[in-house]
Scaffold this motif. Structure first.
Motif, PDB file in Angstrom:
ATOM      1  N   SER A 110      34.553  44.798  44.142  1.00  0.00           N
ATOM      2  CA  SER A 110      36.020  44.779  44.073  1.00  0.00           C
ATOM      3  C   SER A 110      36.546  45.998  44.823  1.00  0.00           C
ATOM      4  O   SER A 110      35.792  46.944  45.091  1.00  0.00           O
ATOM      5  CB  SER A 110      36.496  44.833  42.621  1.00  0.00           C
ATOM      6  OG  SER A 110      36.295  46.129  42.114  1.00  0.00           O
ATOM      7  N   ASP A 167      39.715  36.094  38.059  1.00  0.00           N
ATOM      8  CA  ASP A 167      40.269  37.165  37.224  1.00  0.00           C
ATOM      9  C   ASP A 167      41.722  36.855  36.838  1.00  0.00           C
ATOM     10  O   ASP A 167      42.307  37.526  36.006  1.00  0.00           O
ATOM     11  CB  ASP A 167      40.182  38.525  37.926  1.00  0.00           C
ATOM     12  CG  ASP A 167      40.604  38.502  39.387  1.00  0.00           C
ATOM     13  OD1 ASP A 167      40.411  37.463  40.047  1.00  0.00           O
ATOM     14  OD2 ASP A 167      41.117  39.526  39.879  1.00  0.00           O
ATOM     15  N   GLU A 212      43.717  31.430  43.490  1.00  0.00           N
ATOM     16  CA  GLU A 212      43.471  32.846  43.186  1.00  0.00           C
ATOM     17  C   GLU A 212      42.068  32.943  42.604  1.00  0.00           C
ATOM     18  O   GLU A 212      41.478  31.913  42.209  1.00  0.00           O
ATOM     19  CB  GLU A 212      44.476  33.394  42.169  1.00  0.00           C
ATOM     20  CG  GLU A 212      45.767  33.931  42.768  1.00  0.00           C
ATOM     21  CD  GLU A 212      45.623  35.132  43.704  1.00  0.00           C
ATOM     22  OE1 GLU A 212      44.743  35.983  43.488  1.00  0.00           O
ATOM     23  OE2 GLU A 212      46.417  35.201  44.674  1.00  0.00           O
ATOM     24  N   GLY A 213      41.541  34.156  42.524  1.00  0.00           N
ATOM     25  CA  GLY A 213      40.213  34.356  41.936  1.00  0.00           C
ATOM     26  C   GLY A 213      40.248  34.193  40.428  1.00  0.00           C
ATOM     27  O   GLY A 213      41.324  34.205  39.809  1.00  0.00           O
TER      28      GLY A 213
HETATM   29  N1  CTP Z   1      38.403  38.380  44.652  1.00  0.00           N
HETATM   30  C1  CTP Z   1      37.231  37.612  44.474  1.00  0.00           C
HETATM   31  N2  CTP Z   1      36.059  38.259  44.239  1.00  0.00           N
HETATM   32  C2  CTP Z   1      35.999  39.609  44.161  1.00  0.00           C
HETATM   33  C3  CTP Z   1      37.176  40.386  44.347  1.00  0.00           C
HETATM   34  C4  CTP Z   1      38.365  39.723  44.590  1.00  0.00           C
HETATM   35  O1  CTP Z   1      37.260  36.401  44.532  1.00  0.00           O
HETATM   36  N3  CTP Z   1      34.854  40.179  43.900  1.00  0.00           N
HETATM   37  C5  CTP Z   1      39.673  37.689  44.872  1.00  0.00           C
HETATM   38  C6  CTP Z   1      40.722  38.001  43.828  1.00  0.00           C
HETATM   39  O2  CTP Z   1      40.501  37.249  42.644  1.00  0.00           O
HETATM   40  C7  CTP Z   1      42.006  37.608  44.529  1.00  0.00           C
HETATM   41  C8  CTP Z   1      41.714  37.990  45.999  1.00  0.00           C
HETATM   42  O3  CTP Z   1      40.278  38.130  46.083  1.00  0.00           O
HETATM   43  O4  CTP Z   1      42.194  36.218  44.466  1.00  0.00           O
HETATM   44  C9  CTP Z   1      42.392  39.254  46.396  1.00  0.00           C
HETATM   45  O5  CTP Z   1      42.099  40.207  45.412  1.00  0.00           O
HETATM   46  P1  CTP Z   1      42.496  41.754  45.386  1.00  0.00           P
HETATM   47  O6  CTP Z   1      43.201  42.028  44.121  1.00  0.00           O
HETATM   48  O7  CTP Z   1      43.130  42.122  46.646  1.00  0.00           O
HETATM   49  O8  CTP Z   1      41.005  42.398  45.359  1.00  0.00           O
HETATM   50  P2  CTP Z   1      40.193  43.127  44.210  1.00  0.00           P
HETATM   51  O9  CTP Z   1      38.877  43.512  44.789  1.00  0.00           O
HETATM   52  O10 CTP Z   1      40.160  42.281  42.976  1.00  0.00           O
HETATM   53  O11 CTP Z   1      41.081  44.423  43.991  1.00  0.00           O
HETATM   54  P3  CTP Z   1      41.193  45.454  42.774  1.00  0.00           P
HETATM   55  O12 CTP Z   1      39.832  45.967  42.479  1.00  0.00           O
HETATM   56  O13 CTP Z   1      42.139  46.512  43.289  1.00  0.00           O
HETATM   57  O14 CTP Z   1      41.794  44.677  41.616  1.00  0.00           O
END
Ligand code: CTP
Length: 453
Positions: free
Chosen positions: A119, A95, A92-93
């Motif tokens: 994001s 966050d 996972e990312g």
């Molecule tokens: N992710 C990432 N880098 C980003 C955005 C997301 O590495 N800039 C990763 C997240 O950490 C996760 C995966 O992509 O492992 C899917 O994330 P998702 O929650 O679908 O995307 P987000 O852009 O983080 O969505 P939100 O803003 O709705 O939280």
């Protein structure tokens, strides 16, 4: 073969998603990507996802990085998938650091650095400007609505209107809104979308004026007192390319839709009877007890009880009959509405001066569904059969007091996600106005017996 798995919503697929999938794939030989369903996102409180599931799956597929795409639809699924599919690494990312450490029991857990400054939330905010919301009315529901709206992204409660400016001012100051108005035109100039929470009898007029001026409207129940008025409002909304939604919160709660779907999928056979009851002993000084014309149990709670009836049996009943017990001032303390459909029966019971078991029972030819109070939030329900040992228990997840789901659907429809909400259709809303209309007529015909208040 070293299998890697990762999960996400992947809404408005962006560079951050691509980078994460690319690096996840490089960690092994085979990449499995889990994409969340809308239902699961709603349950875990992720509201306002823009892209539908199939589009999000297509986008992951088009990245060319996933060897297999699966759907994630319930809590606890990650452990199941990892064991079932023989996964070596969960990714996972950053966050999520720490959150998924419990999976270390099954496989290696890796958190990859997020791509900075991008994001889905940032994209949603830039593609869909924040909707500026105005509230009409300062009654009991308005503060609850404001509190729940904070959980929905893409909407900002900005102004309040009350024809008594002093009430608008008090409310605006208390809840720290940017503006308060006693002048309707001025109020409309400052908002894009409106929530109508004024007394029942004022809904139609306010909704009409807002729609005419191109404002999207979320209107508390009952929308109107006649079919003609309800139809007129929906025609007007279409002509003005605006969204008109009736705020019956139950319709938008994730568990309620799940219960309706289970009832209709044949599990309990053909549906033959729906009995819905909502009662709350009410303080005699409150509006619903003292307003001789627009008070009473049915106008207060009837939208909730009619909802499962129309959802399950359709809007075309053959006959409807009203009985009840009224107070000396004429309002109904307790109302029973009997419907006869072609092949089924239904009963709506509402009370503000009579307490009963507030439950929903859906009876079929093979079994029945029982949802106990507060079934209108649908936090749990059971499916039972002739064999008492056979019981299916459902406990859908539910957050807040229900209004946030309704607000999220309002925002997503305005943003063009869904033009015709299936949560509460136009037909169902108009059919409810039809029952309200007949109810008001039946009150004039004095079909209610006297109570003792
Ligand atoms: N992710 C990432 N880098 C980003 C955005 C997301 O590495 N800039 C990763 C997240 O950490 C996760 C995966 O992509 O492992 C899917 O994330 P998702 O929650 O679908 O995307 P987000 O852009 O983080 O969505 P939100 O803003 O709705 O939280």
């Amino acid at each position: 073969m070293k299998k890697v798995i990762t999960y996400g919503t992947f809404d408005l697929f962006h560079e951050g998603h691509y980078n994460l999938l690319k690096r996840a794939k490089e960690l092994g030989d085979y990449l499995i990507v889990g994409v969340t369903t809308e239902h699961y996102d709603l349950q875990r409180g992720k509201l306002n996802v823009i892209d539908p599931l199939l589009k999000r799956i297509d986008n992951v597929k088009n990245s060319g990085l996933a060897d297999e795409i699966i759907i994630e639809d319930h809590e606890g699924q990650k452990q199941e998938d990892i064991q079932k599919m023989g996964v070596s690494i969960f990714v996972e990312g950053s966050d999520w650091v720490g959150i998924f450490d419990y999976l270390k029991e099954y496989c290696e857990v890796v958190y990859l650095e997020r791509t900075p400054d991008i994001s889905s939330s940032i994209l949603r905010a830039s593609q869909y400007p924040i909707l500026q919301l105005g509230i009409i009315g300062t009654g009991r529901i308005a503060p609850r609505f404001l509190a729940e709206a904070k959980y929905v992204s893409g909407i900002n409660a900005r102004a309040v209107y009350n024809p008594h400016e002093i009430s608008a001012r008090k409310f605006g100051e208390k809840y720290e809104l940017e503006y308060f108005f006693g002048d309707f035109e001025e109020f409309l100039q400052h908002v894009d979308v409106v929530y109508i929470a004024s007394p029942h009898q004022t809904h139609y007029e306010y909704a009409r004026r807002c729609l005419e001026r191109g404002r999207h409207v979320l209107c508390e129940k009952p929308l109107t007192f006649t079919v003609k008025e309800a139809e007129e409002l929906y025609v007007l909304a279409e002509a003005k390319k605006t969204i008109l939604m009736e705020g019956i919160k139950t319709a938008y709660c994730p568990g309620f839709m799940q219960m309706m779907n289970i009832a209709k999928n044949g599990t309990i056979g053909e549906i033959k009877d729906v009995e819905a009851c909502f009662s709350r002993i009410t303080n005699p000084r409150l509006r619903e007890m003292v307003d001789e014309e627009y008070g009473g149990a049915f106008l207060e709670f009837g939208s909730y009880t009619l909802l499962p009836i129309f959802k399950l049996l359709g809007c075309h009943y053959e006959s409807v009959e009203f009985t009840g017990i009224s107070a000396r001032n004429g309002i109904d303390l307790y109302s029973k509405i009997h419907f006869r459909f072609k092949n089924a029966l239904a009963l709506s019971k509402t009370g503000i001066g009579v307490k009963s078991e507030g439950q929903l029972v859906i009876a079929g030819t093979k079994g029945y569904i029982l949802a106990e109070s507060p079934w209108w939030l649908t936090k749990s329900f059971v499916v039972r059969f002739e064999d008492p040992a056979k019981v299916e228990q459902y406990s859908p997840k539910f957050l807040g007091d229900g209004l946030r789901y309704e607000i999220a659907d309002f925002v997503s429809r305005i943003n063009g996600n869904e033009k015709n909400s299936y949560f509460l259709t136009k037909e169902e809303s108009i059919a409810m106005a039809g029952v309200v209309e007949r109810f008001m007529e039946s009150r004039k015909e004095k079909v209610f017996c006297w109570g003792n208040m």
